[in-house]
Write an enzyme that holds these catalytic residues in place. Structure first.
Site, PDB file in Angstrom:
ATOM      1  N   HIS A 119     -23.877  13.082 -16.547  1.00  0.00           N
ATOM      2  CA  HIS A 119     -25.206  12.840 -15.966  1.00  0.00           C
ATOM      3  C   HIS A 119     -26.289  12.656 -17.032  1.00  0.00           C
ATOM      4  O   HIS A 119     -27.467  12.783 -16.743  1.00  0.00           O
ATOM      5  CB  HIS A 119     -25.582  13.991 -15.020  1.00  0.00           C
ATOM      6  CG  HIS A 119     -24.779  14.008 -13.745  1.00  0.00           C
ATOM      7  ND1 HIS A 119     -24.623  15.134 -12.962  1.00  0.00           N
ATOM      8  CD2 HIS A 119     -24.088  13.021 -13.114  1.00  0.00           C
ATOM      9  CE1 HIS A 119     -23.856  14.835 -11.905  1.00  0.00           C
ATOM     10  NE2 HIS A 119     -23.525  13.566 -11.974  1.00  0.00           N
ATOM     11  N   CYS A 147     -43.025   4.429 -24.319  1.00  0.00           N
ATOM     12  CA  CYS A 147     -42.060   3.852 -25.260  1.00  0.00           C
ATOM     13  C   CYS A 147     -42.733   3.495 -26.583  1.00  0.00           C
ATOM     14  O   CYS A 147     -43.754   2.811 -26.595  1.00  0.00           O
ATOM     15  CB  CYS A 147     -41.470   2.599 -24.615  1.00  0.00           C
ATOM     16  SG  CYS A 147     -40.400   1.646 -25.694  1.00  0.00           S
ATOM     17  N   GLY A 187     -17.673  26.230 -12.887  1.00  0.00           N
ATOM     18  CA  GLY A 187     -19.101  26.357 -12.580  1.00  0.00           C
ATOM     19  C   GLY A 187     -19.745  25.165 -11.915  1.00  0.00           C
ATOM     20  O   GLY A 187     -20.895  24.855 -12.191  1.00  0.00           O
ATOM     21  N   PRO A 214     -17.442  32.119  -9.460  1.00  0.00           N
ATOM     22  CA  PRO A 214     -17.508  33.384  -8.714  1.00  0.00           C
ATOM     23  C   PRO A 214     -17.412  33.153  -7.208  1.00  0.00           C
ATOM     24  O   PRO A 214     -17.116  34.086  -6.460  1.00  0.00           O
ATOM     25  CB  PRO A 214     -18.867  33.973  -9.088  1.00  0.00           C
ATOM     26  CG  PRO A 214     -19.505  33.056 -10.060  1.00  0.00           C
ATOM     27  CD  PRO A 214     -18.644  31.836 -10.236  1.00  0.00           C
TER      28      PRO A 214
END
Ligand code: OAD
Ligand code: ZN
Length: 241
Positions: A119, A147, A187, A214
């Site tokens: 990403h 820019c 995760g 978890p």
């Protein structure tokens, strides 16, 4: 055999390993995840901010969110979970590949080199007009960034909802997941496509899937072993042999 032993055994036998990570691996470094309660920023959900539409409507708001995230990420250090993956890469070298959805750069900071940032990276600014990319370590909103080449508005160098993953990144990721024999998924909530489908592609190609999270996720159905714990605790144990 206990699940952790099954996972260790699969890893030890593997010739090619792909690791897929999400925000959860950086949680123990103090970087908020997206879908927990702590993921909310000023009551906005990520899906409302990480989009081209949100940026077109209100670039200040979107940039403010990214600068806020940079200010947290800038102070964060890799945790034992990241370091365990560095250990794994050192051991496997070209037989290791890491695909991260995280834009925080913490895997690189831990020393991993064989990776793609699926990403993008939060420290990159990309010009909305000429496409020029530059590293920017600004962590505080002081007006919209422009820019250095053409003076146009810059945007964060990340992939937003509704945008395509760069084709080269997709290609190398698919190649790697299709040819791995162990896929370690750490995760991630497994709900954002196409990243989430990478684990399925690995499974279809016959890989052994290990999940470290978890909580249960849609990937838990695909996984051969689900290790229910924190990345910073489970991963060091997983690579300890
Ligand atoms: P999410 O925030 O959706 O999910 C984080 C996952 O990490 C959850 O499943 C948690 O249970 C788990 N988790 C929390 N603490 C953990 C720990 N200590 N160890 C291991 N796991 C833990 O994050 P992602 O799945 O990465 O995309 O989100 C995917 C994408 O959605 C992101 O890349 C981003 C986001 O919006 C874009 O911006 C395009
Ligand atoms: Zn430009």
């Amino acid at each position: 055999m206990e699940d952790i032993e099954k996972a260790m055994d699969a890893l030890l036998r593997a010739s090619r390993v792909v690791v897929l990570t999400g925000a959860g691996i950086s949680a123990e470094s103090g970087v908020p995840t997206f879908r927990g309660e702590d993921g909310l920023w000023k009551n906005y959900r990520p899906e409302e901010l990480a989009t081209p539409g949100a940026f077109a409507r209100n670039p200040e708001l979107v940039w403010e969110w990214y600068y806020w995230r940079r200010s947290i990420i800038g102070k964060a250090e890799p945790n034992p979970g990241h370091l365990a993956l560095k250990t794994l890469e050192d051991r496997l070298l070209d037989r290791f590949f890491l695909i991260t959805q995280n834009v925080d750069g913490l895997h690189r900071k831990a020393g991993n080199e064989r990776l793609v940032e699926f990403h993008g990276n939060i420290w990159i600014n990309r010009c909305t007009r000429c496409g020029n990319e530059r590293f920017d370590d600004t962590v505080k909103f002081e007006g919209l960034p422009t820019c250095p080449g053409c003076g146009s508005l810059e945007r964060p160098g990340v992939v937003w909802f509704g945008e395509a993953i760069p084709s080269g990144v997709i290609r190398i990721s698919m190649e790697r997941v299709r040819s791995c024999d162990v896929c370690l998924v750490v995760g991630t909530s497994g709900v954002v496509q196409p990243a989430a489908s990478l684990a399925d592609a690995a499974k279809v190609s016959g890989a052994f899937i290990i999940e470290v999270n978890p909580q249960a996720t849609p990937i838990s159905y695909t996984a051969d072993v689900s290790l229910r714990g924190k990345a910073g605790e489970v991963l060091p144990q997983l690579v300890s042999q």
